[in-house]
Scaffold this motif. Structure first.
Motif, mmCIF file in Angstrom:
data_model
loop_
_atom_site.group_PDB
_atom_site.id
_atom_site.type_symbol
_atom_site.label_atom_id
_atom_site.label_comp_id
_atom_site.label_asym_id
_atom_site.label_seq_id
_atom_site.Cartn_x
_atom_site.Cartn_y
_atom_site.Cartn_z
ATOM 1 N N GLU A 1 0.835 -1.196 0.000
ATOM 2 C CA GLU A 1 0.000 0.000 0.000
ATOM 3 C C GLU A 1 0.874 1.252 0.000
ATOM 4 O O GLU A 1 1.988 1.242 0.519
ATOM 5 C CB GLU A 1 -0.917 0.024 1.220
ATOM 6 N N SER A 2 0.351 2.336 -0.570
ATOM 7 C CA SER A 2 1.087 3.595 -0.609
ATOM 8 C C SER A 2 0.104 4.754 -0.589
ATOM 9 O O SER A 2 -1.040 4.624 -1.032
ATOM 10 C CB SER A 2 1.947 3.676 -1.877
ATOM 11 N N ALA A 3 0.558 5.885 -0.083
ATOM 12 C CA ALA A 3 -0.251 7.098 -0.115
ATOM 13 C C ALA A 3 -0.092 7.833 -1.441
ATOM 14 O O ALA A 3 -0.788 8.808 -1.696
ATOM 15 C CB ALA A 3 0.143 8.019 1.039
ATOM 16 N N SER A 4 0.820 7.368 -2.286
ATOM 17 C CA SER A 4 1.099 8.027 -3.562
ATOM 18 C C SER A 4 0.667 7.144 -4.725
ATOM 19 O O SER A 4 0.809 5.920 -4.684
ATOM 20 C CB SER A 4 2.606 8.319 -3.692
ATOM 21 N N SER A 5 0.153 7.794 -5.775
ATOM 22 C CA SER A 5 -0.230 7.064 -6.991
ATOM 23 C C SER A 5 0.658 7.467 -8.161
ATOM 24 O O SER A 5 0.259 7.369 -9.316
ATOM 25 C CB SER A 5 -1.690 7.358 -7.344
ATOM 26 N N ALA A 6 1.888 7.934 -7.847
ATOM 27 C CA ALA A 6 2.751 8.527 -8.874
ATOM 28 C C ALA A 6 3.718 7.541 -9.516
ATOM 29 O O ALA A 6 4.544 7.940 -10.343
ATOM 30 C CB ALA A 6 3.542 9.689 -8.272
ATOM 31 N N ASP A 7 3.654 6.255 -9.154
ATOM 32 C CA ASP A 7 4.581 5.284 -9.745
ATOM 33 C C ASP A 7 4.155 4.999 -11.175
ATOM 34 O O ASP A 7 3.029 4.555 -11.422
ATOM 35 C CB ASP A 7 4.583 3.992 -8.928
ATOM 36 N N CYS A 8 5.052 5.250 -12.130
ATOM 37 C CA CYS A 8 4.707 5.034 -13.538
ATOM 38 C C CYS A 8 4.915 3.587 -13.970
ATOM 39 O O CYS A 8 4.499 3.199 -15.064
ATOM 40 C CB CYS A 8 5.481 5.984 -14.442
ATOM 41 N N ASP A 9 5.573 2.780 -13.140
ATOM 42 C CA ASP A 9 5.730 1.351 -13.415
ATOM 43 C C ASP A 9 5.778 0.630 -12.081
ATOM 44 O O ASP A 9 6.822 0.558 -11.431
ATOM 45 C CB ASP A 9 6.992 1.075 -14.224
ATOM 46 N N ASP A 10 4.614 0.080 -11.680
ATOM 47 C CA ASP A 10 4.519 -0.530 -10.348
ATOM 48 C C ASP A 10 4.990 -1.979 -10.343
ATOM 49 O O ASP A 10 4.748 -2.713 -9.389
ATOM 50 C CB ASP A 10 3.074 -0.449 -9.836
ATOM 51 N N SER A 11 5.667 -2.386 -11.417
ATOM 52 C CA SER A 11 6.220 -3.744 -11.454
ATOM 53 C C SER A 11 7.737 -3.740 -11.284
ATOM 54 O O SER A 11 8.354 -4.803 -11.227
ATOM 55 C CB SER A 11 5.846 -4.427 -12.778
ATOM 56 N N SER A 12 8.348 -2.535 -11.209
ATOM 57 C CA SER A 12 9.810 -2.441 -11.089
ATOM 58 C C SER A 12 10.169 -1.573 -9.891
ATOM 59 O O SER A 12 9.771 -0.408 -9.813
ATOM 60 C CB SER A 12 10.406 -1.843 -12.363
ATOM 61 N N VAL A 13 10.937 -2.120 -8.966
ATOM 62 C CA VAL A 13 11.306 -1.398 -7.755
ATOM 63 C C VAL A 13 12.283 -0.267 -8.044
ATOM 64 O O VAL A 13 12.456 0.643 -7.219
ATOM 65 C CB VAL A 13 11.910 -2.385 -6.723
ATOM 66 N N SER A 14 12.921 -0.263 -9.211
ATOM 67 C CA SER A 14 13.891 0.785 -9.549
ATOM 68 C C SER A 14 13.260 1.947 -10.306
ATOM 69 O O SER A 14 13.951 2.878 -10.687
ATOM 70 C CB SER A 14 15.035 0.194 -10.377
ATOM 71 N N ILE A 15 11.953 1.887 -10.527
ATOM 72 C CA ILE A 15 11.262 2.956 -11.241
ATOM 73 C C ILE A 15 10.252 3.596 -10.302
ATOM 74 O O ILE A 15 9.300 2.945 -9.860
ATOM 75 C CB ILE A 15 10.563 2.418 -12.505
ATOM 76 N N TYR A 16 10.452 4.880 -10.016
ATOM 77 C CA TYR A 16 9.558 5.619 -9.126
ATOM 78 C C TYR A 16 9.968 7.088 -9.176
ATOM 79 O O TYR A 16 11.078 7.415 -9.625
ATOM 80 C CB TYR A 16 9.649 5.083 -7.692
ATOM 81 N N PRO A 17 9.120 8.001 -8.745
ATOM 82 C CA PRO A 17 9.491 9.420 -8.761
ATOM 83 C C PRO A 17 10.760 9.663 -7.946
ATOM 84 O O PRO A 17 10.863 9.245 -6.789
ATOM 85 C CB PRO A 17 8.282 10.112 -8.124
ATOM 86 N N GLY A 18 11.739 10.331 -8.561
ATOM 87 C CA GLY A 18 12.988 10.643 -7.877
ATOM 88 C C GLY A 18 14.075 9.605 -8.036
ATOM 89 O O GLY A 18 15.195 9.804 -7.547
ATOM 90 N N ALA A 19 13.802 8.514 -8.743
ATOM 91 C CA ALA A 19 14.826 7.489 -8.945
ATOM 92 C C ALA A 19 15.927 8.020 -9.863
ATOM 93 O O ALA A 19 15.736 8.965 -10.623
ATOM 94 C CB ALA A 19 14.199 6.233 -9.545
ATOM 95 N N SER A 20 17.110 7.426 -9.770
ATOM 96 C CA SER A 20 18.234 7.814 -10.629
ATOM 97 C C SER A 20 17.984 7.358 -12.057
ATOM 98 O O SER A 20 17.609 6.202 -12.293
ATOM 99 C CB SER A 20 19.536 7.201 -10.098
ATOM 100 N N GLU A 21 18.223 8.281 -13.015
ATOM 101 C CA GLU A 21 18.025 7.952 -14.416
ATOM 102 C C GLU A 21 19.250 7.224 -14.972
ATOM 103 O O GLU A 21 20.391 7.606 -14.687
ATOM 104 C CB GLU A 21 17.791 9.229 -15.231
ATOM 105 N N VAL A 22 19.025 6.187 -15.738
ATOM 106 C CA VAL A 22 20.088 5.495 -16.473
ATOM 107 C C VAL A 22 20.025 6.001 -17.910
ATOM 108 O O VAL A 22 19.015 5.830 -18.589
ATOM 109 C CB VAL A 22 19.907 3.970 -16.425
ATOM 110 N N THR A 23 21.131 6.648 -18.375
ATOM 111 C CA THR A 23 21.113 7.285 -19.687
ATOM 112 C C THR A 23 21.019 6.267 -20.821
ATOM 113 O O THR A 23 21.686 5.231 -20.797
ATOM 114 C CB THR A 23 22.378 8.145 -19.866
ATOM 115 N N ALA A 24 20.183 6.609 -21.791
ATOM 116 C CA ALA A 24 20.102 5.917 -23.087
ATOM 117 C C ALA A 24 19.544 4.505 -23.021
ATOM 118 O O ALA A 24 19.793 3.705 -23.906
ATOM 119 C CB ALA A 24 21.474 5.889 -23.755
ATOM 120 N N ASN A 25 18.728 4.164 -21.993
ATOM 121 C CA ASN A 25 18.119 2.824 -21.970
ATOM 122 C C ASN A 25 16.651 2.854 -22.358
ATOM 123 O O ASN A 25 15.979 1.825 -22.348
ATOM 124 C CB ASN A 25 18.285 2.179 -20.590
ATOM 125 N N GLY A 26 16.127 4.046 -22.678
ATOM 126 C CA GLY A 26 14.732 4.141 -23.087
ATOM 127 C C GLY A 26 13.749 3.928 -21.965
ATOM 128 O O GLY A 26 12.585 3.590 -22.213
#
Length: 641
Positions: free
Chosen positions: A449-474
């Motif tokens: 459960e979360s108070a936020s609905s801002a996760d654009c991919d809720d199947s990957s723990v490395s994707i969320y608002p504020g996560a570090s971007e990996v350049t050029a992986n699309g």
């Protein structure tokens, strides 16, 4: 003792004589069809009448029924069959089956019982020649759902044959069976069917239906069964699950002081609760609409005011939509239906109750509007003025918190007083949820459960608002809608190490997913380019590839001349001795290393002439001259003016 025996014999003889039911007048005369189908002989015969039936086939098996409708219940009563000379053939309770008829004309007398008692009902009298039964038509059709685009209908199997299947079709009203079929089908043996959403609003149609008895063939079609689709789509409260929430008003002295809520049966398509017997009769609840309220006191008045007047029914239930319990109903004002009202004492404060109303008949009135009022004369405190009293309001100091209030997801507040909280689903456990709402008893987010609905991919723990971007992986790791790429200034598909950000999910103009370009200002310089010897550039971004003329030691540089240089439209290459008549390849490259001209020519008298260079733009070029005989080459700089 003799007197007693005489009395008994007299009583028995009187009973036998009376039970023959010979008195009465003829209702009608009908010829038996003997087609194996149920034949109504009369729908209005009374218990002081009989029906004459001709065309009877002696020795065939017949079954006769005598019924009347008593408050929705079908009641079977007594039958006496006589010949035309009033001699009794057979008698008994309906349904009466016999093969003992040896005449072609009979009289069927009906009564309540063997004592020939009478009643005040009109009776239906029917017969079937069972000896002729093959495949009978379906019986007792009805409509369970009717909207502006769809109808669901049902029927009963024929009483005297067992179909394996049923065929049905819907045609425009007035058409014969098979003409202009809108939709048709078979049921596989089920006794119900649906048109699907293929019909037009406010349009009249007819249903035709028959039995399929396999080897015994098909019955004739039952129909036409006419209906007209609704003019509008079903209301939101057409079924119990969509019940509209109303507030039971408190401290209301009478119905005139209660607040009305406008409602309509228009578009009512179906019901998930059959009509109850109310006031001694049972209506048709197909067009019912639903409401619900939380009991604020132990008693309530529920009032329906039809306008214009129509015969409405109102019913009160406890429980929930999956398990409703009938409490009370009102269908009293039949002759002057200005209102229907239930007063019910014994409610449980805080419990939810359901109310429905419908038109008693089978065809919804053209203007089925009404007001509904729910109130009590009882007094109760409501500190925050939200309409819910302290006894049922879980926070009577906040007008936004009350039973049935809209829930705000993720704030840890139980707005609707159900003891539950809504959160956003967090499948990957990164503390950011998707837009999927979940309900739990947790006042703060629990696992998943979360108070936020801002996760654009809720199947990957490395994707969320504020996560570090990996350049050029699309991948948009930080959910900001942007992607990082390497800058490709020269557009050769290879980027430098400079990072750029864009909304492109794959590399766009000026972007690359490769950062190995050693000179991002020259398109001809990149890891995929071919090294051009002697142009002073690392064309292939590989320092180990030599940038020098092949065979330079074997050419006398002082003896190779290219004139004129600068040139305008032609050049002459003067070769050293030994190459007087060799064939040569000459390649001209622009400053970016792109080959723009290729010439193969044979030296004449120690020189090679290259013409038609006037199409070149002014600027710096390189010419690579290679000998066909020994493969040796040299590069010279050219200037076009």
């Amino acid at each position: 003792m003799k007197k007693i025996l005489l009395l008994i014999c007299f009583a028995l003889s009187s009973y036998v004589s009376f039970s023959q039911c010979t008195n009465g007048t003829e209702n009608s005369a009908v010829a038996a069809l003997n087609d194996g189908y149920v034949q109504e002989l009369s729908g209005t015969v009374e218990t002081n009448e009989y029906v004459t039936v001709t065309n009877i086939i002696p020795g065939d098996q017949y079954i006769f029924t005598n019924t009347h409708n008593n408050a929705g219940t079908l009641v079977h009563e007594y039958i006496t069959i006589r010949n035309s000379s009033d001699v009794i053939i057979v008698s008994g309770m309906s349904p009466l089956s016999t093969n003992a008829i040896s005449v072609t004309t009979i009289r069927i007398h009906i009564s309540v019982d063997a004592a020939c008692n009478v009643d005040a009902y009109f009776h239906s009298l029917s017969n079937v020649n069972l000896s002729k039964v093959t495949c009978n038509k379906p019986e007792s059709p009805g409509i369970s759902y009717k909207s502006d685009t769809r109808i669901d209908f049902f029927w009963s199997p024929p009483a005297y044959s067992t179909p394996a299947d049923y065929n049905w079709e819907i045609v425009p009203n007035g058409n014969a069976q098979g003409v202009g079929v809108i939709v048709s089908g078979s049921t596989g043996g089920a006794t119900n069917a649906s048109s699907g959403n293929v019909l037009a609003a406010s349009t009249s149609y007819s249903i035709y239906l028959r039995s399929d008895c396999n080897a015994s063939g098909n019955s004739t079609y039952l129909g036409p069964l006419g209906f007209t689709t609704n003019s509008s789509s079903p209301p939101t409260n057409d079924l119990c699950s969509g019940a509209i929430t109303l507030i039971e008003e408190t401290s209301i002295p009478d119905a005139a002081s209660a607040t009305p809520t406008a409602g309509t049966l228009l578009g009512g398509a179906g019901t998930d609760v059959v009509a109850e017997s109310c006031g001694g009769s049972t209506g048709n609840a197909r067009d019912d609409v639903w409401y619900k309220f939380v009991a604020q006191t132990t008693n309530a008045n529920i009032r329906i005011e039809p306008s214009p007047n129509f015969d409405a029914v109102v019913t009160l239930f406890s429980g929930n939509c999956g398990a409703l319990s009938y409490l009370a109903c009102s269908d009293n004002n039949i002759s002057s239906p200005s209102f229907e009202e239930i007063y019910y004492a014994g409610l449980t404060v805080g419990n939810t109750y359901y109310v429905r109303t419908y038109y008693f008949g089978t065809s919804t009135p053209s203007t089925p509007t009404f007001n509904i009022k729910i109130w009590t004369t009882g007094n109760a405190s409501d500190a925050d003025g939200d309409g819910y009293v302290t006894a049922v309001d879980c926070n009577d100091n906040n007008a936004f918190i009350y039973p049935g209030a809209p829930e705000v997801t993720g704030n840890g507040i139980d707005e609707n007083c159900d003891g539950m909280y809504t959160w956003y689903q967090d499948n990957d456990g990164d503390s950011f949820g998707s837009t999927i709402v979940v309900t739990s008893a947790n006042q703060s987010p629990g696992a998943g459960e979360s108070a936020s609905s801002a996760d654009c991919d809720d199947s990957s723990v490395s994707i969320y608002p504020g996560a570090s971007e990996v350049t050029a992986n699309g991948i948009d790791e930080n959910c900001d809608g942007m992607f990082t790429w390497y800058q490709d200034s020269d557009g050769d598909g290879y980027g430098s190490t400079v990072v750029v950000t864009s909304s492109n999910s794959s590399p766009g103009a000026g972007e690359s997913n490769i950062s190995t370009d050693c000179d991002d200002t020259i398109a001809g310089v990149n890891p995929g380019a071919t090294e051009i010897e002697g142009n002073g550039l690392d064309d292939d971004c590989n320092p180990s590839t030599p940038d020098m003329p092949l065979g330079i030691d074997d050419f006398d540089l002082n003896k190779i001349k290219v004139v004129p240089n600068p040139f305008k439209e032609m050049i002459t290459i003067y070769l050293p001795s030994g190459y007087g008549h060799d064939r040569f390849d000459a390649y001209i490259y622009d400053i970016k290393g792109r080959a723009i001209s290729e010439i193969t020519s044979e030296a004449e008298n120690g020189k090679v002439i290259i013409r038609n260079l006037n199409n070149l733009q002014q600027g710096l070029y390189f010419i690579k001259i290679s000998s066909k005989s020994d493969g040796k080459s040299i590069v010279r700089e050219l200037i076009k003016y």
